[in-house]
Design a protein around this motif. Structure first.
Motif, PDB file in Angstrom:
ATOM      1  N   ASP A   8     -26.455  25.799  23.718  1.00 34.36           N
ATOM      2  CA  ASP A   8     -25.182  26.253  23.219  1.00 34.36           C
ATOM      3  C   ASP A   8     -24.357  24.925  23.743  1.00 34.36           C
ATOM      4  OD1 ASP A   8     -25.524  28.772  22.165  1.00 34.36           O
ATOM      5  OD2 ASP A   8     -25.258  29.639  24.303  1.00 34.36           O
ATOM      6  N   ALA A   9     -23.259  24.618  22.786  1.00 37.17           N
ATOM      7  CA  ALA A   9     -22.189  23.720  23.172  1.00 37.17           C
ATOM      8  C   ALA A   9     -21.488  24.055  24.178  1.00 37.17           C
ATOM      9  CB  ALA A   9     -21.611  23.438  21.692  1.00 37.17           C
ATOM     10  N   ARG A  10     -21.410  23.182  25.173  1.00 31.64           N
ATOM     11  CA  ARG A  10     -20.472  23.406  26.359  1.00 31.64           C
ATOM     12  C   ARG A  10     -19.799  22.469  26.714  1.00 31.64           C
ATOM     13  NH1 ARG A  10     -20.617  29.063  26.565  1.00 31.64           N
ATOM     14  NH2 ARG A  10     -23.091  29.749  26.390  1.00 31.64           N
ATOM     15  N   GLY A  11     -19.804  21.178  26.049  1.00 32.32           N
ATOM     16  CA  GLY A  11     -18.973  20.439  26.477  1.00 32.32           C
ATOM     17  C   GLY A  11     -18.789  19.171  25.523  1.00 32.32           C
ATOM     18  N   SER A  12     -17.792  18.342  25.321  1.00 39.61           N
ATOM     19  CA  SER A  12     -17.714  17.519  24.273  1.00 39.61           C
ATOM     20  C   SER A  12     -16.669  16.448  24.402  1.00 39.61           C
ATOM     21  CB  SER A  12     -17.236  18.163  22.819  1.00 39.61           C
ATOM     22  OG  SER A  12     -15.908  18.590  23.103  1.00 39.61           O
ATOM     23  N   VAL A  29     -11.897  14.993  26.215  1.00 36.57           N
ATOM     24  CA  VAL A  29     -13.254  15.174  26.954  1.00 36.57           C
ATOM     25  C   VAL A  29     -13.121  16.689  27.525  1.00 36.57           C
ATOM     26  CG1 VAL A  29     -14.954  14.870  28.878  1.00 36.57           C
ATOM     27  CG2 VAL A  29     -14.012  12.898  27.655  1.00 36.57           C
ATOM     28  N   PHE A  30     -13.888  17.689  27.047  1.00 33.57           N
ATOM     29  CA  PHE A  30     -13.753  19.135  27.425  1.00 33.57           C
ATOM     30  C   PHE A  30     -15.110  19.741  27.664  1.00 33.57           C
ATOM     31  CE2 PHE A  30     -13.637  23.444  25.993  1.00 33.57           C
ATOM     32  CZ  PHE A  30     -12.607  24.095  26.950  1.00 33.57           C
ATOM     33  N   VAL A  31     -15.002  20.739  28.672  1.00 32.31           N
ATOM     34  CA  VAL A  31     -16.195  21.319  29.145  1.00 32.31           C
ATOM     35  C   VAL A  31     -15.607  22.753  29.368  1.00 32.31           C
ATOM     36  CG1 VAL A  31     -17.721  22.095  30.913  1.00 32.31           C
ATOM     37  CG2 VAL A  31     -17.429  19.544  30.238  1.00 32.31           C
ATOM     38  N   GLU A  32     -16.243  23.663  28.791  1.00 36.09           N
ATOM     39  CA  GLU A  32     -15.593  25.069  28.977  1.00 36.09           C
ATOM     40  C   GLU A  32     -15.540  25.628  30.379  1.00 36.09           C
ATOM     41  OE1 GLU A  32     -18.057  28.104  26.832  1.00 36.09           O
ATOM     42  OE2 GLU A  32     -17.747  27.064  25.007  1.00 36.09           O
ATOM     43  N   PRO A  33     -14.555  26.153  30.712  1.00 36.55           N
ATOM     44  CA  PRO A  33     -14.220  26.552  32.007  1.00 36.55           C
ATOM     45  C   PRO A  33     -15.308  27.278  32.871  1.00 36.55           C
ATOM     46  CG  PRO A  33     -12.215  26.998  30.981  1.00 36.55           C
ATOM     47  CD  PRO A  33     -13.518  26.614  29.846  1.00 36.55           C
ATOM     48  N   GLU A  34     -16.182  27.847  32.278  1.00 37.76           N
ATOM     49  CA  GLU A  34     -16.897  28.713  33.064  1.00 37.76           C
ATOM     50  C   GLU A  34     -18.384  27.794  33.355  1.00 37.76           C
ATOM     51  OE1 GLU A  34     -17.570  29.623  28.884  1.00 37.76           O
ATOM     52  OE2 GLU A  34     -16.019  29.755  30.163  1.00 37.76           O
ATOM     53  N   GLN A  35     -18.258  26.653  32.707  1.00 41.66           N
ATOM     54  CA  GLN A  35     -19.446  25.811  32.766  1.00 41.66           C
ATOM     55  C   GLN A  35     -19.251  24.489  33.590  1.00 41.66           C
ATOM     56  OE1 GLN A  35     -22.488  26.143  31.483  1.00 41.66           O
ATOM     57  NE2 GLN A  35     -21.704  28.262  30.708  1.00 41.66           N
TER      58      GLN A  35
END
Length: 91
Positions: A8-12, A29-35
């Motif tokens: 699953d995509a979790r950062g970009s 630059v972004f990473v989902e908080p739970e990841q």
């Protein structure tokens, strides 16, 4: 550029390198908080920096949030001695 975790995509990184001579920029630059805290941002940014190195970028600019500044410093970013200005047009 997208970072995957368990398929699953979790950062970009939305943009890495807009041609401007030998100066490039990296943004969104972004990473989902739970990841967060699992090395995903480091992996995505490192891959982007490798790509920019292949493009012979001499300077890479990035605007960091205070929470992520330590990550970017560990990847070789230093404080820029410039003044960023922005003009917003009324919509």
């Amino acid at each position: 550029m997208v970072g995957l975790c368990g398929g699953d995509a979790r950062g970009s990184v939305a943009r890495a390198g807009v041609p401007r001579g030998t100066s490039r920029s990296m943004s969104s630059v972004f990473v989902e908080p739970e990841q967060r805290g699992r090395g995903l941002a480091r992996a995505v940014v490192s891959a982007g920096l490798s790509w920019l190195d292949e493009m012979n970028a001499e300077v890479v600019d990035l605007h960091a949030t205070p929470d992520a500044a330590h990550l970017y410093r560990s990847l070789g970013f230093t404080e820029a001695r410039s003044l960023a200005l922005r003009r917003l047009n009324k919509l």
